[in-house]
Design a protein around this motif. Structure first.
Motif, mmCIF file in Angstrom:
data_model
loop_
_atom_site.group_PDB
_atom_site.id
_atom_site.type_symbol
_atom_site.label_atom_id
_atom_site.label_comp_id
_atom_site.label_asym_id
_atom_site.label_seq_id
_atom_site.Cartn_x
_atom_site.Cartn_y
_atom_site.Cartn_z
ATOM 1 N N PHE B 60 0.829 -1.199 0.000
ATOM 2 C CA PHE B 60 0.000 0.000 0.000
ATOM 3 C C PHE B 60 0.867 1.255 0.000
ATOM 4 C CE2 PHE B 60 -3.500 -2.747 1.164
ATOM 5 C CZ PHE B 60 -4.533 -2.156 0.476
ATOM 6 N N ILE B 119 1.570 1.075 4.653
ATOM 7 C CA ILE B 119 0.815 2.321 4.861
ATOM 8 C C ILE B 119 1.565 3.187 5.865
ATOM 9 C CG2 ILE B 119 -1.375 3.339 5.607
ATOM 10 C CD1 ILE B 119 -2.690 0.633 5.076
ATOM 11 N N ASN B 239 -0.240 11.281 -1.627
ATOM 12 C CA ASN B 239 -1.653 10.982 -1.403
ATOM 13 C C ASN B 239 -1.941 9.487 -1.498
ATOM 14 O OD1 ASN B 239 -4.544 10.862 -1.576
ATOM 15 N ND2 ASN B 239 -4.447 13.062 -1.998
ATOM 16 N N LEU B 240 -2.686 9.000 -0.522
ATOM 17 C CA LEU B 240 -3.052 7.586 -0.461
ATOM 18 C C LEU B 240 -3.797 7.137 -1.721
ATOM 19 C CD1 LEU B 240 -2.552 5.454 1.699
ATOM 20 C CD2 LEU B 240 -4.796 5.945 2.647
ATOM 21 N N ASN B 241 -4.393 8.116 -2.423
ATOM 22 C CA ASN B 241 -5.115 7.778 -3.656
ATOM 23 C C ASN B 241 -4.225 7.062 -4.667
ATOM 24 O OD1 ASN B 241 -7.063 9.176 -2.374
ATOM 25 N ND2 ASN B 241 -7.497 10.606 -4.038
ATOM 26 N N VAL B 244 -4.133 3.413 -3.627
ATOM 27 C CA VAL B 244 -5.378 2.682 -3.837
ATOM 28 C C VAL B 244 -5.705 2.597 -5.334
ATOM 29 C CG1 VAL B 244 -7.813 2.555 -3.254
ATOM 30 C CG2 VAL B 244 -6.177 3.277 -1.544
#
Lengths: 293, 319, 248
Positions: B60, B119, B239-241, B244
């Motif tokens: 992630f 993460i 950004n975590l986007n 994902v």
């Protein structure tokens, strides 16, 4: 300068904050800790609850804690449903449920984030209540009421859940299902229904802790991302599934965050929980009070 | 096998020539601007699948690698005005190093714990960059593009072409791994690490290798983004986007074949571009979430998996 | 029948102790296994049999010089290197590579465990894999997915995969558990034929007839200690062995 008073201050605030972190992590301690569900959407559910509380508070003037209690049954049902879906699609099919489950819950978390944004916008939201904004002074120390409220509710919740898990039949069944699913099946109990019930409880707790979340500080739709770190840090550090461990781990995190905040400023705060999580995973993956070897 | 290889290399050459021609023939900047993002996601998804697909380690931390790529470029540009190619090469080196560290992490954690650790790693790195004033801190940093060099007519066109080269590079590497003993070893350790180890597979070495290659490519893909946006800030770069989206693209396409992530990246990337332009970036994230959930639930093997199943059915029907 | 004692041991276990937390799984175990020997390892559940083979095959690390293979200390070597040196094993619960076909399972071994000569083509290795499968009676299943195999086929495939690593020592961990009596005979015959190919075999088994028929020597573990070692009949007749098994 960093003085003894400041340190004492940090520890007191840290303990209060830690209890609050324990409260928001309790649900995850059940769902991830006991049931092995990689519930990364747990904090998103939490933020969702906070917004529901905000809505009830804003429109009907309901006290946030009461609002939290009101939505608790709803969240319980929501939890039952969520577990059923997870079970049918992943656990039942077997292989690599965990890894695909984590992707699944990330998707859910994103959906919740956007739905909140579409409904409430991206601005910060907070609630009004008599105990928000006031503080209690002891000498030079200033302790905000909202933290004290959070502390008391958190302590009560932890005690209640610990008692529930150790004293009631269902609670003991939940602990048993985490240890040995087959043994339970042999005793004639349906492990899936017990797990579903447990997941319901874990989600129900979010109703009231969502209220705490918005009492302690204003919320925004993407707040869940920060809380992924905090909740997983607490649960992993506690050793999966230990309630009292959860409390101790959360207090350690609370104190660590407060001290770093005082020493280095707010910009380092988001990293504390994640760094501790990483440290625990790398050094002692079974947690401090672990159930696993 | 042989004929497949010829097709592949001809295809890659045709792709690059077409891209080069595009940069000459199309004068409007917009197609390049939009296309760049899709190319970037192809690199990310293909690179991610080397570890996530073959080895089964769900990373992630794509955003950590991407963001470090961006900031390696920012740093080198600010400190020495380094040219684009140097930025990319340095980013690849940084990514390889990060990948090495990640590979060692697999020693201690598997499955969900590995994913959670990635993460955590992302946020820790992001926070460190946020607190680094020299590269702009939380507020971000503006960058002035240098004049474009021959043979390109505009900087965006050049970035587009460079990213296309990275696409070819990533696909070549991924395809090589899939078809070689490395791929077989990774597949074995994904199925069962202990059994793989006892069958002679050096699992740790292969995992580290996959992490290094995957990391280097993801970081390299991030490097041109600094010049593309002429701006960088930690909360968008990390950004975590990105994590994902990349994961979703790989899963949607399917990781069983090197072409899967490409298909997924083109599909989801294009949809996202269209949605961002026509509706809003929020709806874009919503669609991302829905697609991810849908595919994980209904088609866990992705489109490639669906295709194979249909083909197998048809073959059975014939027999 | 019994190989001469003069030959140097293939595997020397000396003073091997393995603890997990406060629990001692293996307590000062010493034994030599001779080249070409058919060695039976028995003992009640939890007696340390699987721990012992995990220490030999490299899943667990142990203290230096406690495990010596062909005269070399292998305790510091990771499992895959031990496999390359010639130690192969099967698992108590079969662990196939599920996403692969049967022949691909063997190809992993041929790709990694055997010192590869770059001149040996993939086609040639495929041939080798097929000939091993034929020897096991699995040739017809070569292109079937590993997940579609029956229990006995899985057991055979694990042995075939182990054989593909070209072992000097093969450790079979309860390869007959859960099989019917005719299937037990099949697998037993297979193991016998391997032993004839100059491969040393350590067999862990609960099925006593199989152990008796197969082994030249039997060792019985209980609570991490060796309680008897010697010819099969002697070990079976041993008072302590009977106590351990009957729990009296």
């Amino acid at each position: 300068m960093f003085s003894f008073e400041l340190l004492l201050d940090a520890v007191v605030i840290g303990v209060l904050l830690g209890c609050f972190y324990a409260a928001v992590s309790l649900g995850l301690s059940i769902s991830f800790g006991l049931l092995d569900v990689p519930h990364v959407a747990h904090p998103a559910f939490l933020v969702l609850a906070a917004y529901a509380v905000f809505f009830l508070n804003e429109h009907y003037g309901i006290d946030p804690l009461v609002a939290g209690l009101l939505i608790t049954p709803l969240f319980f049902l929501f939890g039952l449903l969520a577990y059923r879906l997870y079970y049918e699609t992943f656990e039942k099919r077997g292989s690599d449920a965990g890894v695909r489950g984590i992707a699944f819950f990330f998707g859910i978390a994103f959906i919740i984030e956007v739905l909140i944004i579409l409904q409430f916008g991206v601005d910060q939201r907070s609630v009004t209540a008599t105990y928000v904004g006031k503080a209690w002074r002891i000498g030079d120390m200033r302790i905000p009421f909202r933290l004290i409220v959070a502390f008391m509710v958190a302590a009560a919740l932890t005690i209640l859940l610990t008692l529930y898990l150790s004293r009631t039949f269902m609670g003991r069944a939940i602990r048993a299902v985490a240890q040995d699913q087959e043994a339970l099946r042999l005793m004639g109990a349906d492990p899936i229904r017990i797990k579903q019930w447990a997941f319901g409880i874990a989600t129900a707790v979010l109703g009231i802790t969502g209220a705490l979340l918005i009492i302690v500080a204003p919320v925004e739709p993407t707040l869940d991302r920060t809380y992924i770190g905090r909740t997983f840090c607490v649960v992993v550090m506690a050793g999966l599934g230990s309630m009292s461990g959860t409390l101790v781990a959360a207090i350690i995190l609370g104190i660590a965050e407060t001290i770093v905040l005082t020493l280095f400023g707010a910009s380092w705060a988001p990293a504390i929980s994640f760094a501790m999580l990483l440290g625990v995973l790398a050094v002692r993956p079974q947690g401090l009070f672990g159930r696993r070897s | 096998m042989k004929r497949n290889g010829v097709f592949f290399w001809v295809g890659a050459a045709v792709f690059l020539i077409a891209i080069a021609l595009m940069t000459k023939l199309i004068t409007n900047e917009y197609p390049f601007f939009a296309g760049y993002v899709i190319l970037q996601f192809i690199v990310l998804a293909v690179a991610w699948s080397i570890l996530g697909g073959h080895a089964g380690y769900v990373n992630f931390g794509t955003s950590a690698f991407f963001g470090m790529g961006v900031y390696t470029a920012v740093f080198l540009f600010k400190v020495a005005g380094a040219p684009l190619l140097v930025q990319i090469a340095a980013a690849a080196a940084v990514g390889a190093l990060m990948g090495f560290a990640l590979g060692l992490l697999t020693l201690r954690m598997q499955g969900i714990f590995f994913s959670i650790a990635t993460i955590a790693l992302t946020i820790v790195i992001e926070t460190s960059i946020t607190n680094w004033r020299y590269v702009g801190g939380a507020a971000g940093i503006q960058l002035q593009r240098p004049p474009v060099t021959w043979p390109f007519s505009g900087y965006v066109q050049m970035l587009f072409f460079v990213q296309a080269v990275l696409v070819v590079l990533a696909v070549v590497v991924s395809r090589y791994i899939q078809n070689s003993w490395i791929g077989r070893g990774l597949q074995a350790l994904r199925d069962d690490e202990l059994a793989a180890e006892c069958t002679g597979v050096p699992t740790l070495r292969l995992k580290v290798l996959a992490c290094v290659v995957s990391g280097a490519l993801m970081c390299a893909a991030g490097a041109p983004a600094a010049m593309y946006l002429q701006y960088a800030d930690p909360s968008s770069a990390f950004n975590l986007n990105y994590s994902v989206s990349t994961l979703a693209m790989s899963l949607i396409g399917g990781t069983a074949h090197w072409a899967g992530p490409i298909v997924g990246a083109i599909l989801l990337g294009t949809t996202q571009q269209l949605l961002t332009v026509t509706i809003s970036s929020e709806v874009n994230v919503l669609v991302l979430g829905v697609m991810l959930v849908l595919f994980v639930v209904a088609a866990p093997e992705g489109l490639i998996g669906l295709l194979r199943r249909v083909r197998d059915k048809r073959r059975e029907g014939k027999q | 029948m019994t190989p001469p004692d003069t030959s140097a041991p293939l595997l020397q276990i000396s003073g091997l102790t393995k603890r997990f937390g406060g629990f001692t799984a293996l307590d000062n175990v010493s034994v030599d296994i001779r080249p070409g020997e058919r060695f039976g390892l028995i003992g009640p559940n939890g007696s340390g049999k699987t721990t012992l083979i995990n220490c030999i095959s490299g899943a667990f690390r142990t203290e230096a010089r406690t495990v010596v293979f062909r005269g070399e200390d292998i305790t510091q070597l990771p499992a895959h290197v031990r496999t390359r040196r010639g130690i192969a094993r099967s698992f108590q619960i079969p662990r196939p590579f599920r996403s692969m076909t049967v022949v691909e399972n063997l190809m992993v071994a041929l790709d990694f465990a055997v010192a590869t000569d770059p001149l040996v083509s993939a086609a040639h290795r495929h041939e080798t894999a097929m000939s091993i499968l034929s020897g096991m009676g699995l040739a017809s299943k070569a292109d079937a997915s590993a997940t579609t195999l029956s229990q006995v086929e899985l057991r055979k495939m694990e042995l075939a995969r182990a054989m593909a690593t070209r072992p000097k020592l093969l450790i079979s961990d309860e390869a007959m558990a859960g099989l019917s009596s005719s299937e037990v005979d099949e697998v037993l015959d297979l193991l016998m034929s391997l032993a004839d190919q100059d491969i040393t075999v350590i067999m862990i088994e609960h099925i006593m007839q199989a152990v008796m028929r197969f082994s030249q020597r039997v060792m019985c573990l209980d609570a991490g200690k060796i309680i008897a070692i010697g010819a099969p009949n002697e070990v079976m007749a041993n008072q302590r062995v009977q106590e351990a098994y009957l729990g009296t």
